[in-house]
Design an enzyme around this catalytic site. Structure first.
Site, PDB file in Angstrom:
ATOM      1  CD  GLU A  63      37.026  33.689  44.109  1.00 14.84           C
ATOM      2  OE1 GLU A  63      35.864  33.790  43.508  1.00 14.84           O
ATOM      3  OE2 GLU A  63      37.060  34.084  45.209  1.00 14.84           O
ATOM      4  CD  GLU A 123      40.410  39.446  38.599  1.00 15.69           C
ATOM      5  OE1 GLU A 123      40.512  39.801  37.490  1.00 15.69           O
ATOM      6  OE2 GLU A 123      39.336  38.756  39.205  1.00 15.69           O
ATOM      7  CG  ASP A 141      34.475  36.710  29.724  1.00 14.72           C
ATOM      8  OD1 ASP A 141      33.483  36.572  29.013  1.00 14.72           O
ATOM      9  OD2 ASP A 141      35.238  38.097  29.489  1.00 14.72           O
ATOM     10  CG  ASP A 147      25.020  34.178  34.609  1.00 12.56           C
ATOM     11  OD1 ASP A 147      26.308  33.735  34.073  1.00 12.56           O
ATOM     12  OD2 ASP A 147      24.715  35.346  34.243  1.00 12.56           O
ATOM     13  NE  ARG A 192      30.906  42.854  40.382  1.00  9.99           N
ATOM     14  CZ  ARG A 192      31.218  43.559  39.420  1.00  9.99           C
ATOM     15  NH1 ARG A 192      30.513  44.156  38.377  1.00  9.99           N
ATOM     16  NH2 ARG A 192      32.642  43.340  38.797  1.00  9.99           N
TER      17      ARG A 192
END
Length: 266
Positions: A98, A123, A177, A213, A246
């Site tokens: 990921e 990350e 992002d 999105d 979220r």
């Protein structure tokens, strides 16, 4: 001999990383600074108390220590380092990589749903890792998930060298992002160069799953990836293991559509 004479030994200054962009002089990308991002140092500040406590309890088991090119705060992994996935997880199993798990919604949900798979996340946002570890504790009642490991590193560079080619069963890039301003689009991680990196990491039938999105980012992803002969779009349905995150809730509340894409290595 007087102080400062020509024969006096001169003080030496230890070599320093190049100024500004931490990737300058990187042996893989060369001397040209990357436009996509401006920082290769670890991102983060003070964590909420519960996230810090989870970090203190689980990070030694979950967060891997890797050699770094420019000191402990750098997120550039030494290019000579190769991760032994079998040794890290203590077995050989399908590997999911990921890229940017954020606060760990998909990472933890996926690892709980598929204990027969291993999950390796990259990350640079340490508070996000702390949040993911807190979610892991909530999911397990305390202990670390044995099939999850995290590396504090920039995936766009690390994935070029850290894994054996053809290691990953799936690669996930969920809600990267969006860099919505036009002048910042060059910083988006989904690019032709990164697609080559992902292609090399995937097994021959491996799948790259993406979600966003932002309509214009989805279009840009399609434009880049559909033009390649080594990747083929196989689905626009929701990724099977992707929970409602979220980021997704924020997007839908703002009236934005969610786009899922899945490409298989050809």
């Amino acid at each position: 001999m007087s102080e400062g004479s020509a024969d006096s030994p001169q003080p030496t200054t230890p070599p320093q990383p190049p100024p500004g962009h931490y990737a300058l002089g990187h042996p893989v990308i060369g001397p040209r600074p990357l436009a996509r991002t401006r920082s290769f140092t670890r991102r983060g500040g003070r964590m909420p108390r519960t996230h810090q406590a989870a970090w203190d309890r689980l990070s030694r088991e979950v967060v891997l220590t890797v050699p770094r090119a420019h000191g402990d705060t750098s997120t550039v992994v030494e290019t000579s380092y190769r991760l032994d996935v079998g040794e890290v997880f203590g077995r050989r199993a399908p590997l999911v990589v990921e890229v940017g798990p954020g606060s760990g919604d998909a990472l933890v949900a996926g690892a709980v749903a598929r204990p027969d798979w291993d999950f390796l996340a990259f990350e640079v946002w340490r508070p996000g890792i702390g949040h993911a570890l807190a979610k892991m504790e909530a999911a397990t009642g305390g202990p670390a998930l044995p099939n999850v490991r995290v590396i504090e590193a920039d995936a766009s560079l690390a994935l070029q060298t850290i894994l054996e080619p053809g290691s990953a069963h799936e690669v996930w890039t969920f809600f990267p992002d969006p860099w919505p301003k036009t002048k910042h689009h060059k910083r988006r991680i989904v690019s032709d160069d990164f697609a080559t990196t992902v292609r090399d990491v995937l097994t021959e039938d491996g799948v790259w799953r993406l979600a966003t999105d932002w309509d214009d980012y989805a279009e840009a992803m399609r434009e880049v990836l559909d033009a390649r002969e080594d990747l083929r779009l196989v689905s626009t349905e929701r990724a099977p293991l992707r929970p409602v995150t979220r980021f997704e809730r924020r997007g839908t509340e703002a009236g934005r559509a969610i786009t899922d894409l899945a490409y298989v290595r050809v």
